[in-house]
Design a protein around this motif. Sequence first.
Motif, PDB file in Angstrom:
ATOM      1  N   SER A 158       0.832  -1.209   0.000  1.00  0.00           N
ATOM      2  CA  SER A 158       0.000   0.000   0.000  1.00  0.00           C
ATOM      3  C   SER A 158       0.864   1.255   0.000  1.00  0.00           C
ATOM      4  N   ALA A 159       2.000   1.207   0.663  1.00  0.00           N
ATOM      5  CA  ALA A 159       2.917   2.345   0.647  1.00  0.00           C
ATOM      6  C   ALA A 159       3.415   2.595  -0.772  1.00  0.00           C
ATOM      7  N   PHE A 160       3.715   1.531  -1.509  1.00  0.00           N
ATOM      8  CA  PHE A 160       4.134   1.699  -2.904  1.00  0.00           C
ATOM      9  C   PHE A 160       3.002   2.282  -3.745  1.00  0.00           C
ATOM     10  N   ILE A 161       1.801   1.738  -3.601  1.00  0.00           N
ATOM     11  CA  ILE A 161       0.663   2.215  -4.390  1.00  0.00           C
ATOM     12  C   ILE A 161       0.354   3.669  -4.052  1.00  0.00           C
ATOM     13  N   LEU A 162       0.460   4.027  -2.791  1.00  0.00           N
ATOM     14  CA  LEU A 162       0.228   5.414  -2.390  1.00  0.00           C
ATOM     15  C   LEU A 162       1.308   6.332  -2.972  1.00  0.00           C
ATOM     16  N   ASN A 163       2.521   5.817  -3.103  1.00  0.00           N
ATOM     17  CA  ASN A 163       3.619   6.591  -3.662  1.00  0.00           C
ATOM     18  C   ASN A 163       3.410   6.899  -5.147  1.00  0.00           C
ATOM     19  N   VAL A 164       2.779   5.997  -5.887  1.00  0.00           N
ATOM     20  CA  VAL A 164       2.545   6.207  -7.325  1.00  0.00           C
ATOM     21  C   VAL A 164       1.131   6.702  -7.612  1.00  0.00           C
ATOM     22  N   LYS A 165       0.430   7.136  -6.585  1.00  0.00           N
ATOM     23  CA  LYS A 165      -0.976   7.508  -6.730  1.00  0.00           C
ATOM     24  C   LYS A 165      -1.187   8.621  -7.756  1.00  0.00           C
ATOM     25  N   LYS A 166      -0.362   9.655  -7.728  1.00  0.00           N
ATOM     26  CA  LYS A 166      -0.555  10.778  -8.650  1.00  0.00           C
ATOM     27  C   LYS A 166      -0.344  10.358 -10.103  1.00  0.00           C
ATOM     28  N   SER A 167       0.632   9.531 -10.360  1.00  0.00           N
ATOM     29  CA  SER A 167       0.846   9.092 -11.737  1.00  0.00           C
ATOM     30  C   SER A 167      -0.152   8.015 -12.142  1.00  0.00           C
ATOM     31  N   PHE A 168      -0.777   7.372 -11.162  1.00  0.00           N
ATOM     32  CA  PHE A 168      -1.773   6.344 -11.455  1.00  0.00           C
ATOM     33  C   PHE A 168      -2.975   6.949 -12.171  1.00  0.00           C
ATOM     34  N   PHE A 169      -3.377   8.158 -11.762  1.00  0.00           N
ATOM     35  CA  PHE A 169      -4.543   8.813 -12.354  1.00  0.00           C
ATOM     36  C   PHE A 169      -4.350   9.119 -13.834  1.00  0.00           C
TER      37      PHE A 169
END
Length: 155
Positions: free
Chosen positions: A83-94
């Motif tokens: 989850s820390a990794f996913i939260l780290n890439v959250k902005k580029s995920f969008f």
Amino acid sequence: MTNSNHFFLLVKISIIAFIIGAISLPSSLELASPFWLLPFFGYWVIYANGKNIYTIAFTLGILLDIFQGGVLGQNALALLLSSAFILNVKKSFFVSNLTTQQVYIFLGSLIYLIIFLLVHQLTQGLNFEWLILLSPFISAILWPLIRSLLAKLSQ
């Protein structure tokens, strides 16, 4: 979305992930199946703007450990770091296309698998079924389906 809607969505997503994870499959399919809680919780992390993400990840991981009867904290630690990794890439995920999102889900699942296997090795030795190595690939392949189903659920 308000905070109560974020929480209600998290509860719905978690219940669905726990139910899907509890479905009995043939042993070879069960070993290769994804860690179901990760893509579902990852969707909530990306799209819901919830608070206390790490506390919730740890709590859901402990619940998963209790439901599965495994080493207490194994899934909790793996879900927390993924989850820390996913939260780290959250902005580029969008702004990413679906293929790039699948790569992010694959990497999050790979982190989950590495932590899961490290704890498994420390507690039970290095004897595991090799089909479990397919679970990050399956998570990435199923991500478009999971994302579209959860998008309809969150409306």
